[in-house]
Design a protein around this motif. Structure first.
Motif, PDB file in Angstrom:
ATOM      1  N   MET A   5       0.851  -1.171   0.000  1.00  0.00           N
ATOM      2  CA  MET A   5       0.000   0.000   0.000  1.00  0.00           C
ATOM      3  C   MET A   5       0.893   1.229   0.000  1.00  0.00           C
ATOM      4  O   MET A   5       1.907   1.266   0.684  1.00  0.00           O
ATOM      5  CB  MET A   5      -0.893  -0.020   1.236  1.00  0.00           C
ATOM      6  N   ILE A   6       0.521   2.201  -0.786  1.00  0.00           N
ATOM      7  CA  ILE A   6       1.253   3.464  -0.865  1.00  0.00           C
ATOM      8  C   ILE A   6       0.637   4.464   0.108  1.00  0.00           C
ATOM      9  O   ILE A   6      -0.580   4.594   0.192  1.00  0.00           O
ATOM     10  CB  ILE A   6       1.206   4.046  -2.300  1.00  0.00           C
ATOM     11  N   GLY A   7       1.516   5.152   0.843  1.00  0.00           N
ATOM     12  CA  GLY A   7       1.070   6.176   1.787  1.00  0.00           C
ATOM     13  C   GLY A   7       1.303   7.560   1.212  1.00  0.00           C
ATOM     14  O   GLY A   7       0.966   7.837   0.066  1.00  0.00           O
ATOM     15  N   ASN A   8       1.922   8.404   1.998  1.00  0.00           N
ATOM     16  CA  ASN A   8       2.179   9.780   1.583  1.00  0.00           C
ATOM     17  C   ASN A   8       3.151   9.847   0.415  1.00  0.00           C
ATOM     18  O   ASN A   8       4.046   9.020   0.281  1.00  0.00           O
ATOM     19  CB  ASN A   8       2.747  10.583   2.749  1.00  0.00           C
ATOM     20  N   VAL A   9       2.976  10.860  -0.388  1.00  0.00           N
ATOM     21  CA  VAL A   9       3.868  11.145  -1.508  1.00  0.00           C
ATOM     22  C   VAL A   9       4.476  12.520  -1.242  1.00  0.00           C
ATOM     23  O   VAL A   9       3.761  13.478  -0.981  1.00  0.00           O
ATOM     24  CB  VAL A   9       3.099  11.140  -2.847  1.00  0.00           C
ATOM     25  N   THR A  10       5.825  12.584  -1.306  1.00  0.00           N
ATOM     26  CA  THR A  10       6.529  13.821  -0.990  1.00  0.00           C
ATOM     27  C   THR A  10       7.383  14.256  -2.174  1.00  0.00           C
ATOM     28  O   THR A  10       8.282  13.516  -2.579  1.00  0.00           O
ATOM     29  CB  THR A  10       7.457  13.600   0.232  1.00  0.00           C
ATOM     30  N   PRO A  11       7.113  15.423  -2.764  1.00  0.00           N
ATOM     31  CA  PRO A  11       8.006  15.912  -3.818  1.00  0.00           C
ATOM     32  C   PRO A  11       9.355  16.280  -3.210  1.00  0.00           C
ATOM     33  O   PRO A  11       9.416  16.759  -2.069  1.00  0.00           O
ATOM     34  CB  PRO A  11       7.290  17.138  -4.364  1.00  0.00           C
ATOM     35  N   TRP A  12      10.451  16.048  -3.966  1.00  0.00           N
ATOM     36  CA  TRP A  12      11.772  16.401  -3.438  1.00  0.00           C
ATOM     37  C   TRP A  12      12.667  16.905  -4.564  1.00  0.00           C
ATOM     38  O   TRP A  12      12.705  16.318  -5.641  1.00  0.00           O
ATOM     39  CB  TRP A  12      12.410  15.202  -2.752  1.00  0.00           C
ATOM     40  N   GLY A  13      13.383  17.962  -4.272  1.00  0.00           N
ATOM     41  CA  GLY A  13      14.310  18.531  -5.235  1.00  0.00           C
ATOM     42  C   GLY A  13      13.597  19.347  -6.293  1.00  0.00           C
ATOM     43  O   GLY A  13      12.391  19.585  -6.224  1.00  0.00           O
ATOM     44  N   ASP A  14      14.372  19.754  -7.294  1.00  0.00           N
ATOM     45  CA  ASP A  14      13.813  20.595  -8.356  1.00  0.00           C
ATOM     46  C   ASP A  14      13.804  19.890  -9.708  1.00  0.00           C
ATOM     47  O   ASP A  14      13.644  20.520 -10.741  1.00  0.00           O
ATOM     48  CB  ASP A  14      14.565  21.920  -8.442  1.00  0.00           C
ATOM     49  N   GLN A  15      13.962  18.559  -9.697  1.00  0.00           N
ATOM     50  CA  GLN A  15      13.991  17.788 -10.936  1.00  0.00           C
ATOM     51  C   GLN A  15      12.693  17.023 -11.197  1.00  0.00           C
ATOM     52  O   GLN A  15      12.605  16.265 -12.150  1.00  0.00           O
ATOM     53  CB  GLN A  15      15.157  16.798 -10.903  1.00  0.00           C
ATOM     54  N   GLY A  16      11.700  17.164 -10.312  1.00  0.00           N
ATOM     55  CA  GLY A  16      10.412  16.515 -10.524  1.00  0.00           C
ATOM     56  C   GLY A  16      10.268  15.140  -9.897  1.00  0.00           C
ATOM     57  O   GLY A  16       9.306  14.432 -10.179  1.00  0.00           O
ATOM     58  N   TYR A  17      11.201  14.746  -9.035  1.00  0.00           N
ATOM     59  CA  TYR A  17      11.119  13.442  -8.379  1.00  0.00           C
ATOM     60  C   TYR A  17      10.216  13.513  -7.150  1.00  0.00           C
ATOM     61  O   TYR A  17      10.086  14.559  -6.514  1.00  0.00           O
ATOM     62  CB  TYR A  17      12.506  12.963  -7.950  1.00  0.00           C
ATOM     63  N   THR A  18       9.590  12.382  -6.837  1.00  0.00           N
ATOM     64  CA  THR A  18       8.772  12.271  -5.635  1.00  0.00           C
ATOM     65  C   THR A  18       9.180  11.018  -4.861  1.00  0.00           C
ATOM     66  O   THR A  18       9.673  10.047  -5.428  1.00  0.00           O
ATOM     67  CB  THR A  18       7.275  12.196  -5.953  1.00  0.00           C
ATOM     68  N   ILE A  19       8.933  11.066  -3.562  1.00  0.00           N
ATOM     69  CA  ILE A  19       9.213   9.942  -2.676  1.00  0.00           C
ATOM     70  C   ILE A  19       7.877   9.396  -2.186  1.00  0.00           C
ATOM     71  O   ILE A  19       7.009  10.162  -1.757  1.00  0.00           O
ATOM     72  CB  ILE A  19      10.080  10.385  -1.481  1.00  0.00           C
ATOM     73  N   LEU A  20       7.719   8.086  -2.277  1.00  0.00           N
ATOM     74  CA  LEU A  20       6.468   7.430  -1.874  1.00  0.00           C
ATOM     75  C   LEU A  20       6.734   6.496  -0.698  1.00  0.00           C
ATOM     76  O   LEU A  20       7.716   5.754  -0.703  1.00  0.00           O
ATOM     77  CB  LEU A  20       5.909   6.592  -3.032  1.00  0.00           C
ATOM     78  N   GLU A  21       5.859   6.546   0.293  1.00  0.00           N
ATOM     79  CA  GLU A  21       5.906   5.577   1.385  1.00  0.00           C
ATOM     80  C   GLU A  21       5.236   4.288   0.902  1.00  0.00           C
ATOM     81  O   GLU A  21       4.191   4.340   0.262  1.00  0.00           O
ATOM     82  CB  GLU A  21       5.126   6.072   2.602  1.00  0.00           C
TER      83      GLU A  21
END
Length: 63
Positions: A1-17
């Motif tokens: 299951m995917i939780g929060n999604v956090t954008p990071w940096g200025d290249q358009g990447y996101t981090i998913l729990e």
């Protein structure tokens, strides 16, 4: 299951729990983190913490 999604940096990447829902507490037990590129495709690596995922994005942004 995917939780929060956090954008990071200025290249358009996101981090998913990613983890499992605890039936007793109804909370997400995060097992690891995933990184998605700007098109929404997740990279094959799994990261043990949010900090490690952030560092990875910062390193690939330098390349």
């Amino acid at each position: 299951m995917i939780g929060n999604v956090t954008p990071w940096g200025d290249q358009g990447y996101t981090i998913l729990e990613e983890g499992e829902l605890n039936p007793g507490t109804h909370r997400l037990e995060v097992r690891h983190y995933l990184v998605a590129d700007r098109s929404g495709e997740t990279l094959p690596q799994r990261f043990p913490s949010l900090e490690v995922a952030r560092s990875y994005i910062e390193e690939i942004g330098k390349a």
